[in-house]
Design a protein around this motif. Structure first.
Motif, mmCIF file in Angstrom:
data_model
loop_
_atom_site.group_PDB
_atom_site.id
_atom_site.type_symbol
_atom_site.label_atom_id
_atom_site.label_comp_id
_atom_site.label_asym_id
_atom_site.label_seq_id
_atom_site.Cartn_x
_atom_site.Cartn_y
_atom_site.Cartn_z
ATOM 1 N N PRO A 82 0.752 -1.164 0.024
ATOM 2 C CA PRO A 82 -0.084 0.005 -0.192
ATOM 3 C C PRO A 82 0.651 1.395 0.131
ATOM 4 O O PRO A 82 0.644 2.184 -0.581
ATOM 5 C CB PRO A 82 -0.968 -0.098 1.165
ATOM 6 N N THR A 97 0.386 4.019 -2.914
ATOM 7 C CA THR A 97 -0.026 5.341 -2.478
ATOM 8 C C THR A 97 0.886 6.288 -2.860
ATOM 9 O O THR A 97 0.427 7.513 -3.387
ATOM 10 C CB THR A 97 -0.325 5.541 -1.077
ATOM 11 N N HIS A 132 -8.158 0.415 -5.614
ATOM 12 C CA HIS A 132 -9.221 1.354 -5.412
ATOM 13 C C HIS A 132 -9.083 1.505 -4.068
ATOM 14 O O HIS A 132 -9.322 2.536 -3.473
ATOM 15 C CB HIS A 132 -10.472 0.965 -6.062
ATOM 16 N N ALA A 133 -9.454 0.392 -3.126
ATOM 17 C CA ALA A 133 -9.596 0.404 -1.781
ATOM 18 C C ALA A 133 -8.265 0.865 -1.151
ATOM 19 O O ALA A 133 -8.544 1.755 -0.219
ATOM 20 C CB ALA A 133 -9.821 -0.977 -1.453
ATOM 21 N N ILE A 134 -7.295 0.526 -1.645
ATOM 22 C CA ILE A 134 -5.770 1.435 -0.997
ATOM 23 C C ILE A 134 -6.108 2.853 -1.194
ATOM 24 O O ILE A 134 -5.733 3.529 -0.043
ATOM 25 C CB ILE A 134 -4.610 0.474 -1.628
ATOM 26 N N ARG A 141 -8.461 5.156 -1.640
ATOM 27 C CA ARG A 141 -9.695 5.540 -0.993
ATOM 28 C C ARG A 141 -9.513 5.575 0.461
ATOM 29 O O ARG A 141 -9.860 6.421 1.072
ATOM 30 C CB ARG A 141 -11.069 4.887 -1.257
ATOM 31 N N ARG A 142 -8.759 4.470 1.172
ATOM 32 C CA ARG A 142 -8.673 4.489 2.564
ATOM 33 C C ARG A 142 -7.477 5.708 3.116
ATOM 34 O O ARG A 142 -7.610 5.923 4.037
ATOM 35 C CB ARG A 142 -8.056 3.117 2.948
ATOM 36 N N ALA A 143 -6.628 5.673 2.055
ATOM 37 C CA ALA A 143 -5.596 6.712 2.038
ATOM 38 C C ALA A 143 -6.025 8.278 1.956
ATOM 39 O O ALA A 143 -5.123 9.100 1.972
ATOM 40 C CB ALA A 143 -4.348 6.304 1.661
ATOM 41 N N ASP A 144 -7.001 8.033 1.499
ATOM 42 C CA ASP A 144 -7.779 9.730 0.908
ATOM 43 C C ASP A 144 -7.014 10.112 -0.150
ATOM 44 O O ASP A 144 -6.894 11.421 -0.285
ATOM 45 C CB ASP A 144 -7.780 10.592 2.391
#
Length: 725
Positions: free
Chosen positions: A311, A315, A340-342, A344-347
């Motif tokens: 991640p 990122t 996508h998930a990585i 969005r979790r990191a904004d």
């Protein structure tokens, strides 16, 4: 084996400072030797078959180093072989074709991944996906995710492949987890060069054995150990793998360069699987965004490790860019969805393009890339052109972006000139293949008894499902043809037939098929194609092979003896090339009052292997002046009616057509070309099917003696008398 590597394996003795020039699979073997591997094994299958062949040819070198090599009975056996690395600090590697081979090995792999390993355990998998594939279209990625094994997908060049194999052992040991190294079809055959290291004799080997076994209940996959193993896998092994991947920089970032006076496109980026690197670079070159040496104007993040993802690296790569294109070949979208998930979790709000991002592409397609299928050069070029057109990046050559459409126009124009699309050329049996006559007999039986269900199996005989035979209703897996027939047979008012090769028999058919059918008293018919080798994968040896290497001397492991030992009561052996006799036995099996499994062993050595063995021998005899007789078949043009029934019942590539020499006959006549190996099938089929008697048999005599010449003169004289003036 398909070919000998006795000359190439000399490269495996290269030392530190030497440069290796050769093929991908040989480079993998050299990497294994440089890694101090203690044992290697595997099961053949495209595109990885010749790794087994190279290892077999390199047996002398491996014996010198004390490395144990074994050609396993199946992929499950190969995976189970890795048990040596669970308790002991020994490095081991196995190989097979994926995904079908991984399916077979999944039970052992799940246990191995749960226990974890002490010594490095590496699995070289040949990813058989795409247009050159011979199997169902699936990916190995799911297996890595399911069992938390790490998956490497190196860039397709020799330095990257060799480094990945070497680092795979280190990663395995650092995280106590088995590691898969994925090689796609073209990576297996890519040529190149890399700087060698010295081969490392293993510390524990056949020359330096252990004295005491190790026991640790924590390695046994039983409760409560299995619960602790899962916890350890997630809390210890996974973080250790991530840390190793980051520290060793197994993934690569290319920042983007200024080329030909044009600046780098740093607001864009491409995240790609390592195995797709060559295709991406080639498409960028055609779009004017990379040079001939691979330098790219577009930043690239190359995942030589596709599981687990890192991640922090992803990122960091995406955060400063307006958009990123994800190149992930095959379905499902494991990497794209995870990215996508990585983000969005990191904004991180970077826009992702891939398979799912619709940007005005043609109807029926949902994103830049197609949802499934191999990303060939044409597909890659079209997708990248769409991405750059959609992002409107400054400084792009719009003329170059139209290249994919020009390619499509050229293909359309070519079809117009031909009057039709280029016809498909499906695979087929080799010239003289001993399996073809059996299917000719089965077609003749179909003419007599009507259609019947045929359960097919993996192997050369699966070509029977193609024209001209169109035989084979179901295919469920290697050696599983008879098992797949267990529910079908009782539902028909006539007996059904299962076709199985001797390779499938020894792989899975004996246990899953024959034993099951005998135990349940199934009333089916099993035809075993006994051609002597695992032919579809390169003619590797089997326990029942007629000609075996020095290392394999299983002379008493016959199929017939094994069947008798399993309790088969009705069994017939036929000569494949005797079509009439094979038809008679098939007819008997269909009509006999005997209730139970009926087995027909159709015996005929693989013609390809036979010719490879005999041609050098005969050539040497001819060179020495010895008498050699070669059989050929031909067609009498005056007798041939031109209906070509012989071709429809044979399908042999050497049996074709040509224009008749008679100017009054417009239809072409049958013709046997120079590819004929003299198997006699064409004549046998014509006789068994009561076709025209147009085939003749001829003997070509090399280094003819006085008696041969005398007979030839007599024959010529008699023929001359009988011929009309």
């Amino acid at each position: 084996m398909e070919r000998s590597f006795k000359e190439e394996i000399k490269l495996l003795r290269l030392k530190q400072g030497d440069t290796f020039h050769g093929e991908g699979i040989l480079a993998v073997t050299k990497a294994l030797l440089q890694s101090g591997v203690s044992y290697v094994g595997g099961y053949q299958g495209a595109p990885i078959s010749h790794l087994i062949d190279v290892l077999a040819d390199a047996r002398e070198l491996m014996d010198e180093m004390g490395i144990h090599f074994e050609a396993n009975a199946s992929e499950a056996g190969a995976a189970a072989m890795l048990a040596a690395s669970i308790n002991y600090p020994v490095r081991g590697a196995v190989t097979w074709k994926s995904t079908v081979g991984t399916n077979v090995a999944s039970d052992a792999l799940a246990n191995l991944a749960s226990s974890g390993v002490k010594g490095g355990a590496v699995i070289i998998i040949g990813e058989d996906y795409g247009e050159g594939s011979s199997i169902m279209q699936e990916r190995s990625h799911a297996f890595a995710m399911k069992s938390q094994m790490w998956l490497l997908d190196p860039r397709p060049n020799l330095p990257s492949i060799v480094r990945s194999v070497e680092k795979a052992f280190e990663l395995s040991e650092a995280s106590n987890t088995p590691v898969m190294v994925e090689l796609r079809i073209r990576a297996c055959h890519v040529h190149g060069a890399f700087e060698c290291k010295d081969n490392r004799p293993p510390a524990i080997s056949r020359l330096a054995t252990m004295t005491e076994p190790a026991f640790d209940y924590g390695n046994i996959v039983l409760p409560p150990s299995s619960y602790a193993q899962e916890k350890h896998k997630i809390e210890k092994r996974w973080p250790a793998a991530v840390e190793f991947i980051k520290r060793e920089r197994l993934n690569e970032t290319f920042a983007g360069e200024s080329l030909d006076g044009q600046g780098a496109l740093t607001d864009l980026g491409i995240v790609l699987q390592g195995g797709m690197y060559n295709a991406v670079i080639r498409a960028l070159q055609q779009l004017g965004l990379a040079d001939a040496y691979g330098a790219s104007r577009v930043p690239l993040y190359v995942m030589n490790v596709t599981y687990p993802l890192i991640p922090e690296e992803l990122t960091a790569f995406c955060a400063s860019r307006k958009s990123v294109l994800v190149v992930e070949e095959g379905q499902p979208n494991y990497i794209e969805d995870a990215l996508h998930a990585i983000l969005r979790r990191a904004d991180v709000q970077t826009r992702l393009y891939g398979k799912e991002e619709a940007i005005g592409v043609p109807a029926g397609e949902t994103g830049v890339f197609p949802m499934a299928g191999e990303y060939t050069g044409e597909v890659m070029l079209r997708a990248l052109a769409r991405y750059f057109a959609a992002t409107g990046a400054a400084g792009l050559d719009t003329e170059r972006l139209a290249a994919p459409q020009r390619t499509a126009d050229l293909k359309k124009r070519a079809a117009e000139l031909l009057g039709a699309p280029v016809p498909n050329r499906p695979p087929g049996f080799c010239v003289g293949c001993p399996e073809r006559p059996v299917f000719s007999a089965m077609k003749l039986l179909e003419r007599e008894a009507g259609s019947y269900h045929v359960s097919a199996d993996i192997g050369c005989h699966l070509f029977s499902s193609l024209p001209p035979f169109n035989i084979g209703n179901t295919v469920l897996g290697y050696g599983l043809g008879l098992a797949s027939n267990s529910a079908i047979g009782p539902l028909f008012n006539k007996r059904s037939i299962t076709v199985m090769g001797d390779g499938g028999f020894w792989h899975n058919g004996l246990s899953s098929g024959v034993s099951n059918a005998v135990f349940n008293n199934d009333d089916g018919i099993l035809v075993i194609m006994k051609n002597g080798y695992s032919s579809a994968t390169g003619t590797q040896e089997l326990p029942s092979s007629p000609h075996q290497s020095q290392e394999h001397r299983a002379t008493d492991m016959g199929i017939e003896r094994t069947l008798a030992g399993m309790g088969v009561k009705w069994m017939k052996v036929v000569d494949n090339y005797k079509v009439g006799n094979t038809l008679r036995v098939l007819r008997e099996a269909m009509t006999t009052p005997f209730n139970g499994l009926k087995v027909i062993v159709a015996e005929g050595e693989c013609q390809l292997e036979k010719q490879r063995r005999l041609k050098p021998v005969n050539a040497e005899k001819i060179k020495r002046g010895e008498r050699v007789v070669r059989v050929r078949y031909g067609v009498d043009e005056d007798t041939c009616t031109g209906d070509h029934s012989c071709i429809r019942l044979s399908g042999c590539p050497s049996l074709t057509i040509k224009d008749s020499a008679d100017p009054l006959r417009l239809d072409p006549v049958a013709h046997v070309n120079n590819g004929c190996v003299g198997c006699g099938l064409c004549g046998e089929v014509s006789h068994a099917a009561t076709l025209c008697p147009s085939f003749f048999r001829a003997e070509i005599v090399h280094n003819a003696g006085a008696w041969d010449r005398f007979k030839a003169k007599i024959r010529a004289a008699v023929i001359g008398v009988l011929q009309p003036a």
